[in-house]
Enzyme design. Structure first.
Site, PDB file in Angstrom:
ATOM      1  CG  ASP A  88      -3.287   3.801   4.336  1.00 41.78           C
ATOM      2  OD1 ASP A  88      -4.297   3.541   5.008  1.00 41.78           O
ATOM      3  OD2 ASP A  88      -2.972   3.174   3.303  1.00 41.78           O
ATOM      4  CE  LYS A 141      -8.465  -3.656   4.120  1.00 41.03           C
ATOM      5  NZ  LYS A 141      -7.537  -2.619   3.719  1.00 41.03           N
ATOM      6  CD1 TRP A 167      -1.997  -2.236   1.962  1.00 45.45           C
ATOM      7  CD2 TRP A 167      -2.911  -1.416   0.089  1.00 45.45           C
ATOM      8  NE1 TRP A 167      -2.972  -3.103   1.543  1.00 45.45           N
ATOM      9  CE2 TRP A 167      -3.544  -2.642   0.409  1.00 45.45           C
ATOM     10  CE3 TRP A 167      -3.326  -0.719  -1.042  1.00 45.45           C
ATOM     11  CZ2 TRP A 167      -4.576  -3.176  -0.380  1.00 45.45           C
ATOM     12  CZ3 TRP A 167      -4.344  -1.247  -1.832  1.00 45.45           C
ATOM     13  CH2 TRP A 167      -4.950  -2.461  -1.490  1.00 45.45           C
TER      14      TRP A 167
END
Ligand SMILES: *Cc1c(COP(=O)(O)O)cnc(C)c1O
Length: 357
Positions: A166, A190, A99
């Site tokens: 993030d 998530k 990511w």
């Protein structure tokens, strides 16, 4: 058979959150309409948005000079929205996984990118240490929890430049000093709700410095000015996020959750370290408390498929590791009960009895 949901994302939600969402899908607060079929600008949905923002502020201790936004596009859209709004000349990034790499790729389209440290040399199995955050950059970007590789930054860095994080897969899992960050963003799927909602926590002094035209939809100020209602927000996912936060508050908040998460992670890591069949992939001082990655030891490699099948037959769902690590990944998000972690440990021990003489 009871299913134990270890999926990395979309992932487990608390049972009462799912049930309360199901009720609101049929009839929101007895108004005779579904939460899916009412105007986002009407008072009934405005109350949902207001409560969700208020719970974000309360549970994360968000100071008054920050905004809380709910947008579409996923965390992946933030990979470009952050540089669009903040990057004039140069930005710094910490490269800790897939990511992070995707965020770096997008930023390069807007200016110079200084990758201050990377753990690519060891397939991202650790969090780099001892690097210096440059002072001549517009911001410094980190990925606090690396969902795929199972490593996590468990401290809040002191940064001389605006810190952007993030936190897709660890928001609300542990106490965070929000005041150390300029922007925190993540997808809801998530640890918070279903896919479709993206949260952004943003300090009010960092905007308005970009030297370029920003498309209206990608300009944070658009969404700040309209209270996340410039266009239609993802109403149903936001509703579920609100239910998750009500549940979290009832349980005692983020600090209580952090203790529970640490306990679950310790239980499973202890078993991985003890069990002669398995070995953890992340370095011990970088281990994530949300995504626990492990593989079969070399001499037992041939048993990998058998273990997955055995675990599946006992109700363990979603423990196959990401292809870039292999082996297994157990995601132990907030909603994962301790009993499910214990059930996985029982399965690991039963498999050990079958195969280690
Ligand atoms: C899942 C994930 C993403 C991608 O989120 P989308 O909402 O699918 O764009 C980004 N960063 C991290 C850390 C993630 O775990």
């Amino acid at each position: 058979m009871k299913k134990h949901n270890f999926s990395a994302g979309p992932s487990i939600l608390a049972q009462e959150v799912i049930e309360n969402t199901a009720k609101a899908v049929l009839d929101l607060n007895g108004i005779g309409l579904s939460v899916m079929e009412i105007s986002h600008r009407g008072k009934d949905f405005q109350a949902v948005m207001d409560e969700t923002v208020a719970l974000f502020r309360e549970l994360l201790d968000i100071p008054a000079n920050y905004h809380v936004l709910f947008l579409g596009g996923g965390a992946s859209m933030q990979f470009c929205m952050v540089p669009y709004n903040l990057l004039n000349k140069k930005a710094a990034y910490l490269e800790t996984g897939t990511w992070a790499k995707k965020a770096i790729k997008e930023a390069k389209g807007f200016g110079e990118v200084d990758v201050v440290a990377s753990s690519a040399d060891k397939n991202f199995n650790y969090i780099p240490k001892g690097f210096k955050i440059p002072e001549d950059v517009d911001y410094f970007h980190i990925t606090t929890n690396n969902t795929i590789f199972g490593t996590e930054i468990l401290e809040d860095y002191d940064s001389p430049v605006p810190l952007v994080a993030d936190m897709s897969s660890d928001i609300f899992s542990r106490y965070v000093d929000i005041s150390k960050y300029a922007i925190i963003y993540g997808g809801a799927q998530k640890n918070l709700g279903p896919a479709g909602a993206t949260f952004v926590i943003i300090r009010d002094d960092i905007l308005g410095k970009a030297e370029r035209y920003i498309p209206t939809m990608l300009d944070y100020n658009t969404h700040i000015d309209k209270g996340s209602m410039f266009n239609t927000p993802p109403c149903l996912p936001i509703y579920t996020c609100m239910e998750t936060l009500r549940w979290l508050k009832k349980l005692g908040g983020v600090k209580v959750m952090q203790e529970m998460n640490q306990e679950k992670a310790d239980l499973l890591y202890n078993e991985i370290d003890r069990n002669p069949l398995f070995v953890g992939t992340a370095e011990k001082d970088s281990r994530s408390i949300m995504n626990i990655c492990f593989v079969m030891k070399d001499e037992y490699q041939a048993l990998e498929k058998d273990f997955l099948e055995f675990a599946l037959s006992k109700g363990m769902v979603g423990i196959k590791g990401h292809r870039s690590v292999g082996g297994f990944r157990a995601s132990t998000y907030n909603a994962m009960p301790r009993e499910s972690v214990q059930a996985l440990i029982d399965v690991m021990q039963a498999f050990e009895k079958q195969h280690v003489k």
